[in-house]
Design a protein around this motif. Structure first.
Motif, short mmCIF file in Angstrom:
data_model
loop_
_atom_site.label_atom_id
_atom_site.label_comp_id
_atom_site.label_asym_id
_atom_site.label_seq_id
_atom_site.Cartn_x
_atom_site.Cartn_y
_atom_site.Cartn_z
N TYR A 12 0.73 -1.26 -0.24
CA TYR A 12 -0.17 0.11 0.20
C TYR A 12 0.76 1.31 0.25
N PHE A 27 -5.84 4.12 1.50
CA PHE A 27 -6.69 3.20 1.35
C PHE A 27 -7.65 2.61 1.98
N LYS A 28 -6.94 3.52 3.41
CA LYS A 28 -7.92 2.42 4.62
C LYS A 28 -9.23 3.54 4.62
N HIS A 31 -11.25 1.20 1.80
CA HIS A 31 -11.70 -0.18 2.29
C HIS A 31 -13.04 -0.18 2.82
N GLU A 34 -15.19 0.75 0.63
CA GLU A 34 -15.90 -0.63 -0.62
C GLU A 34 -16.92 -1.59 0.91
N PRO A 192 -9.26 -1.89 8.28
CA PRO A 192 -9.54 -2.62 7.11
C PRO A 192 -8.30 -3.22 6.57
N PRO A 193 -7.81 -3.71 5.23
CA PRO A 193 -7.27 -4.84 5.25
C PRO A 193 -5.64 -3.66 4.48
N SER A 194 -5.52 -2.51 4.18
CA SER A 194 -5.19 -1.74 4.41
C SER A 194 -4.23 -1.27 5.59
#
Length: 301
Positions: A12, A27-28, A31, A34, A192-194
């Motif tokens: 990231y 990106f947090k 995400h 999303e 989140p994934p990030s």
């Protein structure tokens, strides 16, 4: 020259550089969007603790840059607030100040009117205190920052609005969950994934904002204000019951080593279980804890 170890281990970080984000934390928020669709249909948003501006960049690209006409762009309002100054971002109004201070909170509130058409639809906060390494202290300071962000959100959010903020997971997370449910019909904690697996951070995602009947929004700073006096200033009985729980309070008056003059308990004081506070605003498991506290107080008196 080879890549740094940070580049090698963090996809990231590299992607943020390639896409022009100011920090990988962008990106947090992406995400979270999303997973929950928090940016759908949003035109008015507040970004608290915004520096270096990655979340404000996301709001700008998703809300402002997607507008087709000047009228649509004029309808978009994004307020970014931080102690540090930031480089300009398209469509973002920047305020420099401390969100725990009354003057900063009033400046934010001043950008939104009383009508629903003027209120914010989304408040986000990715802020965190300077980490000390002592988990209990870091968790406490983060929760106080979250209280400040929440108090501002109650002043500017429209009914049905959304609140997203960073949280350090710990022993008091369940209490914050109960507090959030006072103002939001839907509540979730999302990692989140990030967000790095080694990090204790997560994000509260609160939607369907609705003020309790009779509650008057207040700007709360537990480090500065006596919350009991603050709650009484509005004249609202609901504030008097809820504000001390929102701010968590402290145990200063119970410290036997404290030499300060404190108010002594009244031997004739009557303790009663408050069904309005517990049943109307708190989940069943928290209601039982409240009842136990009152029973203990009754035994002590």
């Amino acid at each position: 020259m080879g890549k740094t170890s940070k580049d090698k281990r963090d996809i990231y970080y590299r992607q943020a550089k390639e896409e022009g984000w100011r920090a990988r934390s962008a990106f947090k928020l992406l995400h979270v969007d999303e997973a929950y669709g928090i940016l759908n249909g949003v035109q008015r948003a507040v970004d608290l603790c915004a520096a270096p501006g990655s979340w404000s960049q996301v709001l700008s690209r998703k809300l402002y840059d997607t507008c087709q006409t000047d009228d649509e762009k004029a309808a978009v309002k994004i307020i970014a607030v931080d102690l540090q100054a930031m480089a300009p971002i398209r469509g973002v109004i920047q305020l420099q100040g401390d969100i725990t201070k009354q003057s900063t909170a009033e400046a934010i509130i001043g950008h939104f009117g009383d009508n629903k058409e003027d209120k914010a639809q989304l408040v986000v906060c990715d802020g965190a205190p300077d980490v000390t390494g002592v988990h209990e202290m870091d968790e406490y300071m983060q929760h106080q920052l979250l209280v400040a962000a929440l108090s501002i959100a109650t002043c500017v959010l429209e009914t049905g609005g959304t609140f997203v903020a960073k949280i350090f997971k710990g022993n008091a997370t369940w209490l914050l969950s109960s507090q959030m449910k006072i103002f939001f019909k839907k509540f979730d904690i999302y990692k989140p994934p990030s967000s790095r697996p080694s990090s204790i951070e997560a994000f509260v995602v609160c939607s369907d904002f609705c003020l309790p009947t009779g509650y008057i929004p207040q700007v709360i700073n537990t480090a500065r204000d006596d919350i009991r006096i603050l709650a009484q200033k509005t004249g609202s009985e609901v504030n008097r019951k809820l504000v001390p729980f929102i701010a968590c309070g402290d145990l200063g008056e119970l410290n036997e080593e404290d030499d300060r003059d404190t108010e002594k308990p009244n031997d004739e004081a009557q303790y009663a279980y408050d069904v309005v506070m517990s049943d109307a605003f708190y989940p069943p498991e928290f209601k039982e804890i409240v009842k136990q506290v009152y029973e203990e107080q009754l035994q002590i008196s």
